[in-house]
Design a protein around this motif. Structure first.
Motif, mmCIF file in Angstrom:
data_model
loop_
_atom_site.group_PDB
_atom_site.id
_atom_site.type_symbol
_atom_site.label_atom_id
_atom_site.label_comp_id
_atom_site.label_asym_id
_atom_site.label_seq_id
_atom_site.Cartn_x
_atom_site.Cartn_y
_atom_site.Cartn_z
ATOM 1 N N VAL A 1 -4.148 -9.937 -19.315
ATOM 2 C CA VAL A 1 -3.586 -9.243 -18.151
ATOM 3 C C VAL A 1 -4.106 -9.859 -16.861
ATOM 4 O O VAL A 1 -3.363 -10.030 -15.882
ATOM 5 C CB VAL A 1 -3.912 -7.740 -18.216
ATOM 6 N N SER A 2 -5.388 -10.207 -16.845
ATOM 7 C CA SER A 2 -5.980 -10.819 -15.650
ATOM 8 C C SER A 2 -5.312 -12.153 -15.336
ATOM 9 O O SER A 2 -5.041 -12.468 -14.167
ATOM 10 C CB SER A 2 -7.484 -11.016 -15.847
ATOM 11 N N ALA A 3 -5.053 -12.951 -16.385
ATOM 12 C CA ALA A 3 -4.378 -14.231 -16.168
ATOM 13 C C ALA A 3 -3.007 -14.016 -15.545
ATOM 14 O O ALA A 3 -2.599 -14.745 -14.627
ATOM 15 C CB ALA A 3 -4.255 -14.991 -17.490
ATOM 16 N N THR A 4 -2.284 -12.995 -16.034
ATOM 17 C CA THR A 4 -0.961 -12.702 -15.485
ATOM 18 C C THR A 4 -1.058 -12.264 -14.023
ATOM 19 O O THR A 4 -0.268 -12.695 -13.172
ATOM 20 C CB THR A 4 -0.275 -11.607 -16.312
ATOM 21 N N LEU A 5 -2.033 -11.409 -13.718
ATOM 22 C CA LEU A 5 -2.182 -10.912 -12.348
ATOM 23 C C LEU A 5 -2.596 -12.025 -11.390
ATOM 24 O O LEU A 5 -2.099 -12.112 -10.261
ATOM 25 C CB LEU A 5 -3.214 -9.779 -12.318
ATOM 26 N N VAL A 6 -3.501 -12.890 -11.830
ATOM 27 C CA VAL A 6 -3.931 -13.991 -10.970
ATOM 28 C C VAL A 6 -2.776 -14.958 -10.731
ATOM 29 O O VAL A 6 -2.606 -15.488 -9.626
ATOM 30 C CB VAL A 6 -5.144 -14.724 -11.592
ATOM 31 N N CYS A 7 -1.968 -15.177 -11.755
ATOM 32 C CA CYS A 7 -0.774 -16.013 -11.572
ATOM 33 C C CYS A 7 0.173 -15.398 -10.549
ATOM 34 O O CYS A 7 0.798 -16.109 -9.754
ATOM 35 C CB CYS A 7 -0.045 -16.192 -12.903
ATOM 36 N N ALA A 8 0.271 -14.071 -10.557
ATOM 37 C CA ALA A 8 1.148 -13.383 -9.612
ATOM 38 C C ALA A 8 0.670 -13.533 -8.174
ATOM 39 O O ALA A 8 1.459 -13.400 -7.233
ATOM 40 C CB ALA A 8 1.248 -11.901 -9.970
ATOM 41 N N LEU A 9 -0.608 -13.818 -7.988
ATOM 42 C CA LEU A 9 -1.180 -13.974 -6.645
ATOM 43 C C LEU A 9 -1.239 -15.433 -6.219
ATOM 44 O O LEU A 9 -2.050 -15.813 -5.376
ATOM 45 C CB LEU A 9 -2.591 -13.356 -6.607
ATOM 46 N N GLU A 10 -0.381 -16.262 -6.804
ATOM 47 C CA GLU A 10 -0.404 -17.696 -6.524
ATOM 48 C C GLU A 10 -0.244 -18.002 -5.041
ATOM 49 O O GLU A 10 -0.837 -18.941 -4.510
ATOM 50 C CB GLU A 10 0.702 -18.385 -7.330
ATOM 51 N N SER A 11 0.571 -17.205 -4.351
ATOM 52 C CA SER A 11 0.805 -17.470 -2.935
ATOM 53 C C SER A 11 -0.447 -17.256 -2.091
ATOM 54 O O SER A 11 -0.532 -17.766 -0.974
ATOM 55 C CB SER A 11 1.937 -16.573 -2.420
ATOM 56 N N PHE A 12 -1.436 -16.523 -2.618
ATOM 57 C CA PHE A 12 -2.667 -16.266 -1.860
ATOM 58 C C PHE A 12 -3.738 -17.322 -2.146
ATOM 59 O O PHE A 12 -4.370 -17.830 -1.217
ATOM 60 C CB PHE A 12 -3.224 -14.875 -2.202
ATOM 61 N N HIS A 13 -3.951 -17.651 -3.426
ATOM 62 C CA HIS A 13 -5.024 -18.594 -3.737
ATOM 63 C C HIS A 13 -4.543 -20.031 -3.864
ATOM 64 O O HIS A 13 -5.350 -20.957 -3.834
ATOM 65 C CB HIS A 13 -5.755 -18.178 -5.020
ATOM 66 N N GLY A 14 -3.239 -20.252 -4.020
ATOM 67 C CA GLY A 14 -2.698 -21.606 -4.023
ATOM 68 C C GLY A 14 -2.829 -22.364 -5.331
ATOM 69 O O GLY A 14 -2.363 -23.500 -5.429
ATOM 70 N N LEU A 15 -3.441 -21.782 -6.342
ATOM 71 C CA LEU A 15 -3.591 -22.466 -7.626
ATOM 72 C C LEU A 15 -2.315 -22.304 -8.447
ATOM 73 O O LEU A 15 -1.806 -21.200 -8.583
ATOM 74 C CB LEU A 15 -4.781 -21.899 -8.409
#
Length: 592
Positions: A384-398
């Motif tokens: 779930v964390s991997a999915t959520l971090v992917c969803a925040l791509e526009s913030f962290h740029g990864l």
């Protein structure tokens, strides 16, 4: 052996004819497969190869027909009961095909024919693997595609630079990102599966809704649809298939409708997020999508497709599910409600892969009654964390692939430090053959592009290069190819076809003026529909995806027969309208 002797005799005759055919070769300047559209779409030619006389091409074609006949013989021998005989004959046929094509290439080279034979050889052993655990080398998706790549390089049809290009890609698409993401996502999903969390969750769902056939039918569909948003659909299929079948056997329900309920839902709802299927990642990168932009474009069409599929599954299965209760269903329901029988069921029963009995992580040390363990819950949190971090791509740029890789590697290090035995178990049950399978078909798809096969097939898109309606052509074509080549090869082939259309090249679009937007939208619509086709195509035949092949295998182990014709009869009336609905919603969105 008699058939092989006849094949060798045919090859010798072809070789004699080839010596004569060599005189028909035309001399002239080198041609590339992209030089003239009208020339390449009528007959694929090798980049840098001299045009061949008609007789020479006919001779090579005859020799290739012998190779295809041997491929058909391979399909026949895989049905034999003696594994040793199957292995020896299949290995002999593979060697004979490689020899025939090598002779044909050096006598009368027609590169696109040789490439086509290698592609079909790789697909054949992906669909019908020949396993022999007593031998170091088996014939399956992890060995035959790389072997074909070695053959192409040895014969000079592919250079090392072209192999590197196939894996490294272009500025808009980096295929190796798919391989890198595989490393992270496969570890995370395999750990979640081996921890027993998915098994326990599935048991609790079917135990709760098992007394109502329709309740169970929809519970399986919704549970599968929910899981596939977070993890790849193949993992969902492998987890739910054994549970579904055993539950139906306990309740005297027909297995096939319930099995197809979870299988169809998993594949259809996988289009909504980029994490639902590896092919989503590959195409999203070329489209320049982030996690959020992919969901914004594909989410609504995916939801509509899912709802339409639920309605059609109800209409096509209402007479099968709404059955008269058998006299012993109550006893089965009571056992199901207690969770005892399903708890004892291990969905892993084949020790040759990840299908082996679970260890203590599966039941949490509580005997037969499954419980959620700390290990399982932690594995879920990581996914779930991997999915959520992917969803925040526009913030962290990864990018998505890098996020999944980092979390996967971090999870591996943590597991090795906390529970070394569990981490080793996960590594042992990872489908390592998928990595060589993916890289092999990336190179084969590049070979098809190099020798003009992709551009030749791309002519089907030419009348629709400025229309979003090309999505219908692209989507249905990908569905058809999935049932010939399997999901990933089909996706790569259609992608190369789209990438070969001259009107969709960035240089052409840059000079198209006011029409540039139409060409750009049409290309994006075609690629988006490939995502639909690569997921939906799995629902029309067992060979359409790795999940379908695994479902058939697991069902056979539990005494249930699932055939391509059964899936086709269920899939055609459901998936054709579902594809139409998804493409219709897609092309009518304000932006693609």
């Amino acid at each position: 052996l008699q058939m092989m002797r006849r094949a060798l005799a045919a090859v010798l005759l072809c070789a004699v004819a080839a010596d004569t055919a060599r005189k028909d070769r035309q001399t002239g300047p080198e041609h590339t497969h992209r030089a003239h559209l009208s020339h390449t779409t009528s007959s694929p030619q090798a980049s840098g190869a001299m045009p061949m006389g008609q007789t020479a091409q006919s001779v090579h074609g005859l020799m290739s027909l012998v190779s295809f006949a041997l491929l058909g013989y391979c399909l026949y021998v895989t049905k034999l009961d003696a594994p040793e005989a199957v292995y020896k004959r299949s290995l002999g046929v593979v060697g004979l095909i490689l020899t025939i094509e090598a002779i044909a290439h050096f006598l009368v080279p027609v590169p696109h024919m040789s490439v086509a034979v290698m592609v079909f050889l790789s697909v054949l052993f992906t669909i019908s693997p020949v396993q022999d655990t007593s031998r170091l080398f088996s014939l399956h998706m992890g060995t035959v595609p790389p072997l074909c790549i070695v053959w192409l390089c040895a014969t000079g049809l592919l250079s090392m630079n072209q192999v590197v290009t196939a894996l490294y890609g272009s500025d808009s698409l980096r295929p190796y990102h798919l391989v890198v993401m595989f490393l992270g996502s496969v570890y995370l999903c395999t750990a979640l599966e081996r921890s027993g969390f998915l098994h326990t969750a599935a048991v609790k769902v079917v135990s709760t809704y098992g007394r109502s056939p329709w309740g169970l039918f929809w519970a399986l569909g919704c549970f599968s649809a929910t899981l596939t948003v977070l993890i790849p659909d193949d993992i969902v299929t492998m987890t739910l298939t054994p549970i579904t079948i055993r539950m139906c056997q306990l309740l005297n329900l027909p297995e096939i409708p319930f099995l197809f309920s979870q299988f169809f839902a998993g594949n259809i709802w996988a289009v909504t997020l980029v994490t639902g299927n590896p092919t989503n990642v590959l195409l999203a990168e070329d489209l320049g999508d982030t996690f959020v932009s992919f969901a914004a474009r594909m989410g609504i069409p995916g939801i509509v497709a899912g709802l339409v599929s639920f309605a059609l599954m109800y209409m096509t299965n209402r007479n099968k599910v709404d059955v008269v209760a058998h006299s012993d269903r109550d006893a089965g329901s009571e056992e199901l409600a207690r969770g005892g029988e399903l708890a004892r069921l291990s969905p892993r029963s084949d020790p040759s892969s990840s299908l082996s009995p679970r260890d203590e992580h599966a039941d949490g040390g509580n005997g037969n009654k499954p419980q959620f363990t700390a290990t399982g819950c932690f594995c879920l949190v990581r996914v779930v964390s991997a999915t959520l971090v992917c969803a925040l791509e526009s913030f962290h740029g990864l990018p998505v692939y890098l996020v999944v890789l980092i979390i996967g590697l971090a999870s591996l290090c943590f597991d090795m430090a906390i529970d070394f035995k569990f981490s080793v178990d996960v590594l042992n049950h990872m489908p390592w053959e998928l990595f060589s399978f993916v890289t092999g078909f990336l190179v084969l798809a590049e070979a098809m592009s190099v020798y003009g096969i992709s551009l030749w097939m791309a002519s089907i898109f030419l009348p629709f290069t400025s229309s979003r309606n090309v999505a219908f052509i692209s989507g249905y074509l990908t569905m058809i190819f999935c049932n010939i080549f399997e999901t990933l090869p089909a996706t790569l082939i259609v992608f190369k076809m789209i990438d070969s259309v001259p009107q969709w090249k960035s240089d052409f679009i840059a000079t198209a003026g006011f029409a540039a937007t139409s060409y750009k939208d049409a290309r994006r619509a075609a690629l988006s529909a490939v995502i639909f086709g690569s997921n939906f195509g799995a629902n029309t035949a067992c060979i359409g995806s790795l999940g379908g092949l695994m479902m058939r295998r697991l069902a056979t182990l539990q005494g249930v027969t699932v055939t391509n014709s059964m899936l086709l009869r269920q899939g055609i009336p459901v998936m054709i309208p579902v594809m139409f609905a998804a493409c219709f919603v897609l092309i009518n969105q304000k932006s693609i």
